[in-house]
Design a protein around this motif. Sequence first.
Motif, PDB file in Angstrom:
ATOM      1  N   GLY A  65     -13.130  13.834  -6.122  1.00  0.00           N
ATOM      2  CA  GLY A  65     -12.102  12.865  -5.752  1.00  0.00           C
ATOM      3  C   GLY A  65     -11.450  13.264  -4.446  1.00  0.00           C
ATOM      4  N   SER A  66     -11.413  12.331  -3.507  1.00  0.00           N
ATOM      5  CA  SER A  66     -10.858  12.649  -2.192  1.00  0.00           C
ATOM      6  C   SER A  66      -9.344  12.719  -2.236  1.00  0.00           C
ATOM      7  CB  SER A  66     -11.294  11.584  -1.176  1.00  0.00           C
ATOM      8  OG  SER A  66     -10.803  10.309  -1.565  1.00  0.00           O
ATOM      9  N   ALA A  67      -8.748  13.297  -1.206  1.00  0.00           N
ATOM     10  CA  ALA A  67      -7.290  13.359  -1.100  1.00  0.00           C
ATOM     11  C   ALA A  67      -6.723  11.941  -1.166  1.00  0.00           C
ATOM     12  CB  ALA A  67      -6.891  14.025   0.213  1.00  0.00           C
TER      13      ALA A  67
ATOM     14  N   ILE B  32      -5.450   5.082   1.794  1.00  0.00           N
ATOM     15  CA  ILE B  32      -4.594   6.266   1.887  1.00  0.00           C
ATOM     16  C   ILE B  32      -3.374   5.972   2.752  1.00  0.00           C
ATOM     17  CG2 ILE B  32      -4.474   8.619   2.804  1.00  0.00           C
ATOM     18  CD1 ILE B  32      -7.377   8.984   1.974  1.00  0.00           C
ATOM     19  N   GLU B  33      -3.588   5.264   3.864  1.00  0.00           N
ATOM     20  CA  GLU B  33      -2.460   4.919   4.741  1.00  0.00           C
ATOM     21  C   GLU B  33      -1.441   4.077   3.989  1.00  0.00           C
ATOM     22  OE1 GLU B  33       0.107   2.678   7.188  1.00  0.00           O
ATOM     23  OE2 GLU B  33      -1.584   1.742   6.116  1.00  0.00           O
ATOM     24  N   ARG B  34      -1.910   3.134   3.188  1.00  0.00           N
ATOM     25  CA  ARG B  34      -0.996   2.289   2.415  1.00  0.00           C
ATOM     26  C   ARG B  34      -0.225   3.091   1.376  1.00  0.00           C
ATOM     27  NH1 ARG B  34      -5.196  -2.733   1.201  1.00  0.00           N
ATOM     28  NH2 ARG B  34      -5.082  -3.704   3.286  1.00  0.00           N
TER      29      ARG B  34
ATOM     30  N   GLU C  86      -0.036  -4.388  -2.441  1.00  0.00           N
ATOM     31  CA  GLU C  86      -0.990  -3.663  -1.604  1.00  0.00           C
ATOM     32  C   GLU C  86      -1.762  -2.570  -2.337  1.00  0.00           C
ATOM     33  OE1 GLU C  86       0.653  -2.175   2.077  1.00  0.00           O
ATOM     34  OE2 GLU C  86       0.175  -4.090   3.025  1.00  0.00           O
ATOM     35  N   ILE C  87      -1.110  -1.873  -3.283  1.00  0.00           N
ATOM     36  CA  ILE C  87      -1.789  -0.720  -3.895  1.00  0.00           C
ATOM     37  C   ILE C  87      -1.890  -0.818  -5.420  1.00  0.00           C
ATOM     38  CG2 ILE C  87      -1.151   0.812  -2.008  1.00  0.00           C
ATOM     39  CD1 ILE C  87       1.058   1.960  -3.753  1.00  0.00           C
TER      40      ILE C  87
ATOM     41  N   HIS D  92       3.900   3.538   1.401  1.00  0.00           N
ATOM     42  CA  HIS D  92       4.771   3.107   0.310  1.00  0.00           C
ATOM     43  C   HIS D  92       5.456   4.295  -0.373  1.00  0.00           C
ATOM     44  CE1 HIS D  92       4.001  -1.153   0.488  1.00  0.00           C
ATOM     45  NE2 HIS D  92       2.704  -0.929   0.582  1.00  0.00           N
ATOM     46  N   ALA D  93       4.792   5.431  -0.404  1.00  0.00           N
ATOM     47  CA  ALA D  93       5.437   6.631  -0.954  1.00  0.00           C
ATOM     48  C   ALA D  93       6.665   6.993  -0.133  1.00  0.00           C
ATOM     49  CB  ALA D  93       4.450   7.798  -0.974  1.00  0.00           C
TER      50      ALA D  93
END
Length: 275
Positions: free
Chosen positions: A127-129, A167-169, A204-205, A173-174
């Motif tokens: 699993g990627s970051a 990942i950018e999204r 979005e996520i 949001h985080a």
Amino acid sequence: MASPLTTQHEPSWETHPQAYQLVCGELRRQVENIAMLGELDQRLLDETGTQLLDWTDRLTVNCGASDLLECGFAPAEECGAGCFRHPQAQLPTVVIDYDKLMVALKVESVVDFLEAQRLDSRQQIFGSAGAAVRKSCIYCDSTAEVWIVERHGSWSWQAEDVSPVEIERIVRHAERLRLRRRQFDSDVAGFEHAQRLLEEAIQEIGRERTADLFFAAERAYWQQRNDAGGLQRMRQGRLGFGWANHDHHTYRSSRACFKELIQTLELLGMECRER
């Protein structure tokens, strides 16, 4: 779903000793057969005051589906093949028809655990970051496996990669939830602001990942204002586990804004269980 302010449903709280004893017995068997688990079990108790069961995400059991159904477990396809979960008890996922002893432990961050335990830097991470599920096998021989798993709103055992756009999204949001404004002229305005941020994130996520980010932000906010919480987080962090054992969040609410609080929690996918 009926409004929590008008429902006449009365909660029925029951214990499930059969299911609990089954899981504890199987976990004890794993600890007795896997030296690494025994060492972690003792360190968790001595250094954090927690039990290995608190950190167990899933484990194999030496029984059949009929035995699990009798104890109240139900098939859980979302967790993977041969998996069962108990819908009314906070117990790990149990797995049947696996050819080895297997335990997976919950961690807040796979990387933090591998670093804290000084495990080989070449340890494979599945699993990627930024993925909803990341995991790593930290012990394996011909009879047993021990895994660690990092979850972000998913029960799946499959660790899938995510795209740079996703990942950018997630990061965006985080940050918005961590830095959200918390002081308003009226409480209602504060709820409206929070709900707007959540709705935009969900679009979005997805709801599950948004809920994960929201409660991570709430824990961080609480920890900054709670010395005991910060100390416990430090103890658990030294072993690499972090806050993966959290099981509830508590909110106090005025009567005037109780409706808005429930609406916010339902927006995140929570379900009212009682009046």
